[in-house]
Design a protein around this motif. Sequence first.
Motif, PDB file in Angstrom:
ATOM      1  N   ASP A 155     -19.708  44.118  33.253  1.00 19.51           N
ATOM      2  CA  ASP A 155     -19.571  43.340  34.486  1.00 19.51           C
ATOM      3  C   ASP A 155     -19.020  41.945  34.226  1.00 19.51           C
ATOM      4  O   ASP A 155     -19.066  41.094  35.106  1.00 19.51           O
ATOM      5  CB  ASP A 155     -20.894  43.272  35.243  1.00 19.51           C
ATOM      6  N   GLN A 156     -18.502  41.700  33.016  1.00 14.71           N
ATOM      7  CA  GLN A 156     -17.918  40.398  32.710  1.00 14.71           C
ATOM      8  C   GLN A 156     -16.413  40.525  32.492  1.00 14.71           C
ATOM      9  O   GLN A 156     -15.929  41.508  31.952  1.00 14.71           O
ATOM     10  CB  GLN A 156     -18.546  39.793  31.457  1.00 14.71           C
ATOM     11  N   ILE A 157     -15.711  39.499  32.927  1.00 15.03           N
ATOM     12  CA  ILE A 157     -14.266  39.436  32.780  1.00 15.03           C
ATOM     13  C   ILE A 157     -13.922  38.123  32.102  1.00 15.03           C
ATOM     14  O   ILE A 157     -14.408  37.067  32.502  1.00 15.03           O
ATOM     15  CB  ILE A 157     -13.564  39.504  34.145  1.00 15.03           C
ATOM     16  N   LYS A 158     -13.096  38.169  31.075  1.00 12.09           N
ATOM     17  CA  LYS A 158     -12.637  36.940  30.418  1.00 12.09           C
ATOM     18  C   LYS A 158     -11.249  36.643  30.967  1.00 12.09           C
ATOM     19  O   LYS A 158     -10.362  37.508  30.944  1.00 12.09           O
ATOM     20  CB  LYS A 158     -12.575  37.117  28.904  1.00 12.09           C
ATOM     21  N   ILE A 159     -11.086  35.434  31.499  1.00 13.46           N
ATOM     22  CA  ILE A 159      -9.795  35.044  32.047  1.00 13.46           C
ATOM     23  C   ILE A 159      -9.228  33.870  31.269  1.00 13.46           C
ATOM     24  O   ILE A 159      -9.963  33.086  30.680  1.00 13.46           O
ATOM     25  CB  ILE A 159      -9.884  34.687  33.552  1.00 13.46           C
ATOM     26  N   GLY A 160      -7.919  33.775  31.277  1.00 13.85           N
ATOM     27  CA  GLY A 160      -7.234  32.638  30.691  1.00 13.85           C
ATOM     28  C   GLY A 160      -6.465  31.931  31.795  1.00 13.85           C
ATOM     29  O   GLY A 160      -5.902  32.587  32.672  1.00 13.85           O
ATOM     30  N   ILE A 161      -6.455  30.611  31.756  1.00 15.72           N
ATOM     31  CA  ILE A 161      -5.778  29.830  32.788  1.00 15.72           C
ATOM     32  C   ILE A 161      -4.774  28.907  32.130  1.00 15.72           C
ATOM     33  O   ILE A 161      -5.127  28.128  31.247  1.00 15.72           O
ATOM     34  CB  ILE A 161      -6.777  29.011  33.630  1.00 15.72           C
ATOM     35  N   THR A 162      -3.532  29.013  32.553  1.00 12.96           N
ATOM     36  CA  THR A 162      -2.487  28.101  32.103  1.00 12.96           C
ATOM     37  C   THR A 162      -2.091  27.261  33.300  1.00 12.96           C
ATOM     38  O   THR A 162      -1.673  27.796  34.329  1.00 12.96           O
ATOM     39  CB  THR A 162      -1.258  28.884  31.587  1.00 12.96           C
ATOM     40  N   ALA A 163      -2.262  25.938  33.171  1.00 15.14           N
ATOM     41  CA  ALA A 163      -1.973  25.032  34.281  1.00 15.14           C
ATOM     42  C   ALA A 163      -1.558  23.684  33.720  1.00 15.14           C
ATOM     43  O   ALA A 163      -1.881  23.351  32.576  1.00 15.14           O
ATOM     44  CB  ALA A 163      -3.213  24.869  35.164  1.00 15.14           C
ATOM     45  N   PRO A 164      -0.867  22.875  34.525  1.00 17.11           N
ATOM     46  CA  PRO A 164      -0.531  21.524  34.086  1.00 17.11           C
ATOM     47  C   PRO A 164      -1.804  20.733  33.767  1.00 17.11           C
ATOM     48  O   PRO A 164      -2.862  20.971  34.350  1.00 17.11           O
ATOM     49  CB  PRO A 164       0.186  20.917  35.297  1.00 17.11           C
ATOM     50  N   LYS A 165      -1.689  19.789  32.846  1.00 13.55           N
ATOM     51  CA  LYS A 165      -2.858  19.001  32.429  1.00 13.55           C
ATOM     52  C   LYS A 165      -3.453  18.184  33.570  1.00 13.55           C
ATOM     53  O   LYS A 165      -4.632  17.854  33.545  1.00 13.55           O
ATOM     54  CB  LYS A 165      -2.483  18.080  31.274  1.00 13.55           C
ATOM     55  N   ASP A 166      -2.664  17.860  34.593  1.00 21.52           N
ATOM     56  CA  ASP A 166      -3.185  17.060  35.702  1.00 21.52           C
ATOM     57  C   ASP A 166      -3.935  17.896  36.740  1.00 21.52           C
ATOM     58  O   ASP A 166      -4.409  17.361  37.729  1.00 21.52           O
ATOM     59  CB  ASP A 166      -2.060  16.248  36.362  1.00 21.52           C
ATOM     60  N   VAL A 167      -4.057  19.194  36.521  1.00 20.44           N
ATOM     61  CA  VAL A 167      -4.783  20.073  37.437  1.00 20.44           C
ATOM     62  C   VAL A 167      -6.186  20.297  36.873  1.00 20.44           C
ATOM     63  O   VAL A 167      -6.349  20.941  35.838  1.00 20.44           O
ATOM     64  CB  VAL A 167      -4.070  21.435  37.611  1.00 20.44           C
ATOM     65  N   LYS A 223      -5.719  44.376  36.034  1.00 18.27           N
ATOM     66  CA  LYS A 223      -6.196  45.036  34.831  1.00 18.27           C
ATOM     67  C   LYS A 223      -5.995  44.111  33.642  1.00 18.27           C
ATOM     68  O   LYS A 223      -5.260  43.121  33.728  1.00 18.27           O
ATOM     69  CB  LYS A 223      -5.421  46.331  34.590  1.00 18.27           C
ATOM     70  N   LYS A 224      -6.629  44.443  32.534  1.00 18.04           N
ATOM     71  CA  LYS A 224      -6.466  43.671  31.304  1.00 18.04           C
ATOM     72  C   LYS A 224      -4.973  43.528  30.990  1.00 18.04           C
ATOM     73  O   LYS A 224      -4.210  44.493  31.085  1.00 18.04           O
ATOM     74  CB  LYS A 224      -7.173  44.369  30.150  1.00 18.04           C
ATOM     75  N   GLY A 225      -4.560  42.306  30.697  1.00 18.36           N
ATOM     76  CA  GLY A 225      -3.158  42.038  30.376  1.00 18.36           C
ATOM     77  C   GLY A 225      -2.315  41.648  31.579  1.00 18.36           C
ATOM     78  O   GLY A 225      -1.187  41.205  31.416  1.00 18.36           O
ATOM     79  N   GLU A 226      -2.856  41.789  32.782  1.00 21.46           N
ATOM     80  CA  GLU A 226      -2.111  41.415  33.990  1.00 21.46           C
ATOM     81  C   GLU A 226      -2.461  39.987  34.398  1.00 21.46           C
ATOM     82  O   GLU A 226      -3.476  39.444  33.989  1.00 21.46           O
ATOM     83  CB  GLU A 226      -2.416  42.394  35.132  1.00 21.46           C
ATOM     84  N   SER A 227      -1.589  39.393  35.208  1.00 16.90           N
ATOM     85  CA  SER A 227      -1.749  37.984  35.582  1.00 16.90           C
ATOM     86  C   SER A 227      -1.514  37.766  37.063  1.00 16.90           C
ATOM     87  O   SER A 227      -0.989  38.625  37.761  1.00 16.90           O
ATOM     88  CB  SER A 227      -0.742  37.118  34.804  1.00 16.90           C
ATOM     89  N   LEU A 228      -1.881  36.568  37.497  1.00 17.09           N
ATOM     90  CA  LEU A 228      -1.574  36.052  38.826  1.00 17.09           C
ATOM     91  C   LEU A 228      -0.867  34.722  38.635  1.00 17.09           C
ATOM     92  O   LEU A 228      -1.172  33.987  37.699  1.00 17.09           O
ATOM     93  CB  LEU A 228      -2.854  35.789  39.630  1.00 17.09           C
ATOM     94  N   VAL A 229       0.033  34.383  39.541  1.00 19.04           N
ATOM     95  CA  VAL A 229       0.683  33.078  39.504  1.00 19.04           C
ATOM     96  C   VAL A 229       0.391  32.374  40.820  1.00 19.04           C
ATOM     97  O   VAL A 229       0.555  32.951  41.896  1.00 19.04           O
ATOM     98  CB  VAL A 229       2.211  33.211  39.291  1.00 19.04           C
ATOM     99  N   ILE A 230      -0.053  31.125  40.728  1.00 17.87           N
ATOM    100  CA  ILE A 230      -0.380  30.324  41.902  1.00 17.87           C
ATOM    101  C   ILE A 230       0.509  29.091  41.907  1.00 17.87           C
ATOM    102  O   ILE A 230       0.577  28.366  40.895  1.00 17.87           O
ATOM    103  CB  ILE A 230      -1.869  29.905  41.882  1.00 17.87           C
ATOM    104  N   ASN A 231       1.171  28.851  43.010  1.00 17.17           N
ATOM    105  CA  ASN A 231       1.963  27.641  43.215  1.00 17.17           C
ATOM    106  C   ASN A 231       3.036  27.418  42.140  1.00 17.17           C
ATOM    107  O   ASN A 231       3.355  26.301  41.799  1.00 17.17           O
ATOM    108  CB  ASN A 231       1.041  26.419  43.305  1.00 17.17           C
TER     109      ASN A 231
END
Length: 71
Positions: free
Chosen positions: A28-40, A7-15
């Motif tokens: 039908d659109q979802i806006k996502i934000g991605i936080t990842a190291p710059k080398d990814v 849901k809005k405000g929830e997250s997933l964590v990968i690796n």
Amino acid sequence: MLALTRKKGESLVINNNIEISILEVRGDQIKIGITAPKDVPIYRKEVYKQIQEENRASVSAEGLEALKKML
């Protein structure tokens, strides 16, 4: 494929170092934000496919032969 419901405000964590957050849901659109190291590298799939196709097209038989001669 893993399918999850968020849901809005929830997250997933990968690796342990990549976080994908649901910022907004509108129709039908979802806006996502991605936080990842710059080398990814992060690409939209259609852009990734285009890069792959252009890379394949730029490697011609002549280019491979020239590379073999250099090695």
